[in-house]
Write an enzyme that holds these catalytic residues in place. Sequence first.
Site, mmCIF file in Angstrom:
data_model
loop_
_atom_site.group_PDB
_atom_site.id
_atom_site.type_symbol
_atom_site.label_atom_id
_atom_site.label_comp_id
_atom_site.label_asym_id
_atom_site.label_seq_id
_atom_site.Cartn_x
_atom_site.Cartn_y
_atom_site.Cartn_z
ATOM 1 N N ARG A 171 91.700 65.594 45.801
ATOM 2 C CA ARG A 171 91.681 64.992 44.517
ATOM 3 C C ARG A 171 92.924 65.511 43.881
ATOM 4 O O ARG A 171 93.497 64.770 42.960
ATOM 5 C CB ARG A 171 90.575 64.948 43.928
ATOM 6 C CG ARG A 171 89.662 63.971 44.659
ATOM 7 C CD ARG A 171 88.018 64.008 44.067
ATOM 8 N NE ARG A 171 87.329 65.568 44.196
ATOM 9 C CZ ARG A 171 86.657 66.195 45.070
ATOM 10 N NH1 ARG A 171 86.421 65.249 46.079
ATOM 11 N NH2 ARG A 171 86.398 67.175 44.992
ATOM 12 N N GLU A 186 79.704 79.595 50.025
ATOM 13 C CA GLU A 186 78.170 80.278 49.877
ATOM 14 C C GLU A 186 77.704 80.228 51.440
ATOM 15 O O GLU A 186 76.994 81.558 51.591
ATOM 16 C CB GLU A 186 77.386 79.353 49.188
ATOM 17 C CG GLU A 186 76.226 79.696 48.750
ATOM 18 C CD GLU A 186 75.332 78.632 47.950
ATOM 19 O OE1 GLU A 186 74.299 78.917 47.695
ATOM 20 O OE2 GLU A 186 75.919 77.584 47.216
#
Length: 180
Positions: free
Chosen positions: A63, A100
Amino acid sequence: MSYDECYIKSVMRTIPDWPEPGIQFRDITPLFKDPKALRMIADSFIQRYIDSEITHIASIDARGFLIASIVAYQLNIPLVLVRKKGKLPGETVYEEYKLEYGTASVEMQIDAVTDGDKVLVFDDLIATGGTVLAACSLIKQLGGEVIEAAALIDLPDLQGSARIQDAGVPVHALMAYEGL
Protein backbone atom coordinates in the site's frame (compact mmCIF):
# COMPACT_ATOMS: atom_id res chain seq x y z
CA MET A 1 -6.14 17.90 15.04
CA SER A 2 -6.02 19.71 11.71
CA TYR A 3 -8.88 19.89 9.23
CA ASP A 4 -6.90 17.64 6.85
CA GLU A 5 -6.33 14.99 9.51
CA CYS A 6 -10.00 15.08 10.56
CA TYR A 7 -11.11 14.73 6.96
CA ILE A 8 -8.69 11.90 6.19
CA LYS A 9 -9.71 10.00 9.34
CA SER A 10 -13.38 10.46 8.40
CA VAL A 11 -12.74 8.76 5.06
CA MET A 12 -10.75 5.84 6.47
CA ARG A 13 -12.48 2.96 8.15
CA THR A 14 -11.63 0.73 11.07
CA ILE A 15 -12.46 -2.94 10.70
CA PRO A 16 -12.70 -4.67 14.08
CA ASP A 17 -11.26 -8.14 14.64
CA TRP A 18 -9.43 -8.31 11.30
CA PRO A 19 -7.26 -10.16 10.40
CA GLU A 20 -7.67 -11.73 13.84
CA PRO A 21 -9.69 -11.11 17.02
CA GLY A 22 -8.61 -8.06 19.01
CA ILE A 23 -7.08 -6.19 16.07
CA GLN A 24 -8.59 -2.88 14.95
CA PHE A 25 -7.48 -2.83 11.29
CA ARG A 26 -6.97 0.69 9.91
CA ASP A 27 -8.17 0.34 6.33
CA ILE A 28 -6.77 3.01 4.01
CA THR A 29 -8.37 1.67 0.82
CA PRO A 30 -11.31 4.16 0.96
CA LEU A 31 -8.73 6.97 0.66
CA PHE A 32 -8.00 5.90 -2.91
CA LYS A 33 -11.67 6.34 -3.83
CA ASP A 34 -11.70 9.89 -2.46
CA PRO A 35 -9.62 12.26 -4.64
CA LYS A 36 -9.79 15.05 -2.04
CA ALA A 37 -8.36 12.84 0.71
CA LEU A 38 -5.66 11.40 -1.54
CA ARG A 39 -4.64 14.90 -2.65
CA MET A 40 -4.46 16.07 0.98
CA ILE A 41 -2.19 13.15 1.85
CA ALA A 42 0.07 13.49 -1.17
CA ASP A 43 0.31 17.29 -0.84
CA SER A 44 1.25 17.00 2.83
CA PHE A 45 4.17 14.69 2.07
CA ILE A 46 5.22 16.69 -1.01
CA GLN A 47 5.33 19.91 1.02
CA ARG A 48 7.36 18.23 3.76
CA TYR A 49 10.03 16.92 1.39
CA ILE A 50 10.07 19.42 -1.50
CA ASP A 51 13.11 21.28 -0.16
CA SER A 52 14.72 18.31 1.60
CA GLU A 53 17.95 16.56 0.79
CA ILE A 54 16.31 13.24 -0.10
CA THR A 55 17.32 11.77 -3.45
CA HIS A 56 15.19 8.58 -3.41
CA ILE A 57 12.03 7.20 -1.85
CA ALA A 58 12.17 3.55 -0.82
CA SER A 59 8.60 2.35 -0.55
CA ILE A 60 7.52 -0.76 1.30
CA ASP A 61 5.24 -3.40 -0.24
CA ALA A 62 2.40 -2.74 -1.10
CA ARG A 63 0.00 0.00 0.00
CA GLY A 64 2.93 2.33 0.57
CA PHE A 65 3.66 2.13 -3.18
CA LEU A 66 0.41 3.91 -4.00
CA ILE A 67 1.15 7.09 -2.08
CA ALA A 68 4.95 7.06 -2.45
CA SER A 69 4.71 6.89 -6.24
CA ILE A 70 2.70 10.13 -6.31
CA VAL A 71 5.19 11.85 -4.01
CA ALA A 72 8.24 10.61 -5.95
CA TYR A 73 6.68 11.75 -9.21
CA GLN A 74 5.91 15.22 -7.86
CA LEU A 75 9.39 15.56 -6.33
CA ASN A 76 10.99 14.23 -9.52
CA ILE A 77 13.07 11.64 -7.66
CA PRO A 78 13.41 7.87 -8.06
CA LEU A 79 11.06 5.46 -6.34
CA VAL A 80 12.69 2.18 -5.34
CA LEU A 81 10.81 -0.83 -4.04
CA VAL A 82 11.15 -2.84 -0.85
CA ARG A 83 9.20 -6.06 -1.38
CA LYS A 84 8.55 -9.37 0.24
CA LYS A 85 11.34 -11.84 -0.52
CA GLY A 86 10.97 -13.53 -3.90
CA LYS A 87 8.94 -10.76 -5.56
CA LEU A 88 11.70 -8.76 -7.28
CA PRO A 89 13.52 -9.93 -10.42
CA GLY A 90 17.29 -9.81 -10.77
CA GLU A 91 19.94 -9.79 -8.08
CA THR A 92 18.67 -8.71 -4.66
CA VAL A 93 19.68 -8.39 -1.03
CA TYR A 94 17.27 -9.34 1.71
CA GLU A 95 16.80 -8.81 5.41
CA GLU A 96 14.87 -10.97 7.85
CA TYR A 97 12.97 -9.47 10.75
CA LYS A 98 10.93 -10.84 13.61
CA LEU A 99 7.17 -10.97 13.69
CA GLU A 100 5.08 -11.69 16.74
CA TYR A 101 5.10 -15.36 15.70
CA GLY A 102 8.00 -16.21 13.40
CA THR A 103 9.95 -14.16 10.88
CA ALA A 104 9.49 -12.44 7.55
CA SER A 105 11.90 -10.89 5.09
CA VAL A 106 12.03 -8.06 2.60
CA GLU A 107 14.37 -7.43 -0.30
CA MET A 108 15.65 -4.74 -2.63
CA GLN A 109 17.41 -4.95 -5.97
CA ILE A 110 21.15 -4.44 -5.55
CA ASP A 111 21.17 -1.38 -7.81
CA ALA A 112 18.20 0.32 -6.09
CA VAL A 113 20.40 2.76 -4.17
CA THR A 114 24.13 3.41 -4.10
CA ASP A 115 26.75 5.28 -2.09
CA GLY A 116 25.70 8.82 -1.33
CA ASP A 117 21.96 8.36 -1.95
CA LYS A 118 19.80 10.00 0.71
CA VAL A 119 16.69 7.91 1.14
CA LEU A 120 13.25 8.42 2.62
CA VAL A 121 11.70 5.11 3.71
CA PHE A 122 7.94 5.20 3.16
CA ASP A 123 5.20 2.85 4.34
CA ASP A 124 1.47 3.23 4.81
CA LEU A 125 1.56 2.31 8.50
CA ILE A 126 4.10 1.89 11.30
CA ALA A 127 3.12 -0.81 13.77
CA THR A 128 6.02 -2.67 15.43
CA GLY A 129 8.60 -1.09 13.12
CA GLY A 130 10.17 -4.36 11.97
CA THR A 131 9.57 -3.84 8.26
CA VAL A 132 10.85 -0.26 8.29
CA LEU A 133 13.96 -1.26 10.26
CA ALA A 134 14.64 -4.10 7.81
CA ALA A 135 14.30 -1.66 4.89
CA CYS A 136 16.70 0.75 6.61
CA SER A 137 19.21 -2.06 7.02
CA LEU A 138 19.00 -2.93 3.31
CA ILE A 139 19.50 0.69 2.28
CA LYS A 140 22.59 0.95 4.48
CA GLN A 141 23.94 -2.34 3.06
CA LEU A 142 23.65 -0.85 -0.41
CA GLY A 143 25.49 2.33 0.62
CA GLY A 144 22.53 4.67 1.03
CA GLU A 145 21.77 6.91 3.98
CA VAL A 146 18.30 6.82 5.53
CA ILE A 147 17.16 10.40 6.14
CA GLU A 148 13.73 9.67 7.62
CA ALA A 149 10.97 7.08 7.84
CA ALA A 150 7.52 8.34 6.87
CA ALA A 151 4.07 6.83 7.09
CA LEU A 152 0.48 7.83 6.75
CA ILE A 153 -0.40 6.20 10.10
CA ASP A 154 1.52 5.51 13.30
CA LEU A 155 0.26 3.08 15.93
CA PRO A 156 2.34 4.40 18.86
CA ASP A 157 1.07 1.83 21.36
CA LEU A 158 2.97 -0.85 19.41
CA GLN A 159 6.23 1.10 19.91
CA GLY A 160 7.38 0.82 16.28
CA SER A 161 8.10 4.51 15.80
CA ALA A 162 10.04 4.53 19.09
CA ARG A 163 12.12 1.54 17.95
CA ILE A 164 12.88 3.26 14.63
CA GLN A 165 13.89 6.47 16.40
CA ASP A 166 16.03 4.48 18.86
CA ALA A 167 17.86 3.12 15.80
CA GLY A 168 18.73 6.71 14.84
CA VAL A 169 16.10 7.25 12.14
CA PRO A 170 13.69 10.18 12.50
CA VAL A 171 10.00 9.31 12.01
CA HIS A 172 7.20 11.36 10.49
CA ALA A 173 3.57 10.21 10.38
CA LEU A 174 0.59 12.23 9.23
CA MET A 175 -1.64 10.79 11.95
CA ALA A 176 -1.68 8.38 14.86
CA TYR A 177 -4.23 6.00 16.25
CA GLU A 178 -4.05 4.98 19.90
CA GLY A 179 -4.69 1.36 20.80
CA LEU A 180 -4.31 -1.76 18.73
